[in-house]
Design a protein around this motif. Structure first.
Motif, PDB file in Angstrom:
ATOM      1  N   MET A 175      -1.281  -3.130  19.879  1.00 25.07           N
ATOM      2  CA  MET A 175      -1.163  -2.394  18.621  1.00 25.07           C
ATOM      3  C   MET A 175       0.131  -1.585  18.618  1.00 25.07           C
ATOM      4  O   MET A 175       0.477  -0.934  19.582  1.00 25.07           O
ATOM      5  CB  MET A 175      -2.369  -1.476  18.472  1.00 25.07           C
ATOM      6  N   SER A 176       0.853  -1.633  17.522  1.00 23.95           N
ATOM      7  CA  SER A 176       2.111  -0.884  17.435  1.00 23.95           C
ATOM      8  C   SER A 176       1.840   0.581  17.102  1.00 23.95           C
ATOM      9  O   SER A 176       0.812   0.931  16.532  1.00 23.95           O
ATOM     10  CB  SER A 176       3.018  -1.499  16.373  1.00 23.95           C
ATOM     11  N   THR A 177       2.777   1.429  17.463  1.00 22.17           N
ATOM     12  CA  THR A 177       2.623   2.851  17.192  1.00 22.17           C
ATOM     13  C   THR A 177       2.870   3.115  15.712  1.00 22.17           C
ATOM     14  O   THR A 177       3.691   2.444  15.086  1.00 22.17           O
ATOM     15  CB  THR A 177       3.618   3.675  18.040  1.00 22.17           C
ATOM     16  N   PRO A 178       2.179   4.086  15.138  1.00 23.42           N
ATOM     17  CA  PRO A 178       2.384   4.381  13.712  1.00 23.42           C
ATOM     18  C   PRO A 178       3.766   4.976  13.461  1.00 23.42           C
ATOM     19  O   PRO A 178       4.318   5.676  14.304  1.00 23.42           O
ATOM     20  CB  PRO A 178       1.299   5.401  13.400  1.00 23.42           C
ATOM     21  N   ARG A 179       4.301   4.675  12.305  1.00 24.38           N
ATOM     22  CA  ARG A 179       5.612   5.212  11.934  1.00 24.38           C
ATOM     23  C   ARG A 179       5.437   6.604  11.359  1.00 24.38           C
ATOM     24  O   ARG A 179       4.443   6.894  10.707  1.00 24.38           O
ATOM     25  CB  ARG A 179       6.290   4.296  10.933  1.00 24.38           C
ATOM     26  N   ILE A 180       6.417   7.449  11.608  1.00 22.56           N
ATOM     27  CA  ILE A 180       6.401   8.806  11.070  1.00 22.56           C
ATOM     28  C   ILE A 180       7.686   9.054  10.296  1.00 22.56           C
ATOM     29  O   ILE A 180       8.708   8.436  10.553  1.00 22.56           O
ATOM     30  CB  ILE A 180       6.220   9.869  12.176  1.00 22.56           C
ATOM     31  N   LYS A 181       7.612   9.962   9.342  1.00 18.20           N
ATOM     32  CA  LYS A 181       8.772  10.332   8.538  1.00 18.20           C
ATOM     33  C   LYS A 181       9.538  11.417   9.289  1.00 18.20           C
ATOM     34  O   LYS A 181       8.955  12.377   9.788  1.00 18.20           O
ATOM     35  CB  LYS A 181       8.298  10.854   7.188  1.00 18.20           C
ATOM     36  N   VAL A 182      10.856  11.253   9.374  1.00 25.54           N
ATOM     37  CA  VAL A 182      11.702  12.193  10.094  1.00 25.54           C
ATOM     38  C   VAL A 182      12.809  12.663   9.160  1.00 25.54           C
ATOM     39  O   VAL A 182      13.482  11.855   8.531  1.00 25.54           O
ATOM     40  CB  VAL A 182      12.323  11.517  11.345  1.00 25.54           C
ATOM     41  N   ILE A 183      12.980  13.968   9.081  1.00 24.16           N
ATOM     42  CA  ILE A 183      14.054  14.550   8.278  1.00 24.16           C
ATOM     43  C   ILE A 183      15.059  15.154   9.251  1.00 24.16           C
ATOM     44  O   ILE A 183      14.717  16.000  10.068  1.00 24.16           O
ATOM     45  CB  ILE A 183      13.525  15.611   7.300  1.00 24.16           C
ATOM     46  N   ILE A 184      16.295  14.671   9.179  1.00 27.82           N
ATOM     47  CA  ILE A 184      17.361  15.136  10.064  1.00 27.82           C
ATOM     48  C   ILE A 184      18.402  15.855   9.214  1.00 27.82           C
ATOM     49  O   ILE A 184      18.894  15.303   8.247  1.00 27.82           O
ATOM     50  CB  ILE A 184      18.019  13.951  10.802  1.00 27.82           C
ATOM     51  N   ARG A 185      18.704  17.104   9.572  1.00 29.29           N
ATOM     52  CA  ARG A 185      19.712  17.882   8.844  1.00 29.29           C
ATOM     53  C   ARG A 185      20.830  18.240   9.811  1.00 29.29           C
ATOM     54  O   ARG A 185      20.580  18.764  10.891  1.00 29.29           O
ATOM     55  CB  ARG A 185      19.090  19.154   8.270  1.00 29.29           C
ATOM     56  N   CYS A 186      22.047  17.939   9.416  1.00 28.21           N
ATOM     57  CA  CYS A 186      23.227  18.247  10.220  1.00 28.21           C
ATOM     58  C   CYS A 186      23.530  19.742  10.116  1.00 28.21           C
ATOM     59  O   CYS A 186      23.624  20.285   9.012  1.00 28.21           O
ATOM     60  CB  CYS A 186      24.415  17.424   9.733  1.00 28.21           C
ATOM     61  N   ASN A 187      23.661  20.403  11.251  1.00 31.96           N
ATOM     62  CA  ASN A 187      23.966  21.841  11.254  1.00 31.96           C
ATOM     63  C   ASN A 187      25.445  22.127  11.036  1.00 31.96           C
ATOM     64  O   ASN A 187      25.820  23.273  10.867  1.00 31.96           O
ATOM     65  CB  ASN A 187      23.494  22.468  12.567  1.00 31.96           C
ATOM     66  N   ARG A 188      26.284  21.110  11.034  1.00 30.83           N
ATOM     67  CA  ARG A 188      27.728  21.318  10.800  1.00 30.83           C
ATOM     68  C   ARG A 188      28.086  21.188   9.323  1.00 30.83           C
ATOM     69  O   ARG A 188      28.763  22.033   8.775  1.00 30.83           O
ATOM     70  CB  ARG A 188      28.541  20.327  11.619  1.00 30.83           C
TER      71      ARG A 188
END
Length: 52
Positions: free
Chosen positions: A1-14
């Protein structure tokens, strides 16, 4: 069984650019394939996880 996908929000601090991606949690880490921001930043990010 594959692992569930999750939503990821990435914000650049620069430059403040925001990316919304989907990834899989693997050994306590989230893998999205994200390498660097448009401003060439590859280390200084704020990462937020949300289950989908």
């Amino acid at each position: 069984m594959s692992t569930p996908r999750i939503k990821v929000i990435i914000r650049c601090n620069r430059c403040g650019e925001k990316f919304t991606l989907r990834g899989r949690k693997d050994r306590g880490r989230v893998d999205t394939g994200f390498k660097q921001c448009l401003c060439s930043n590859d280390a200084d990010f704020e990462i937020e996880e949300e289950p989908t």
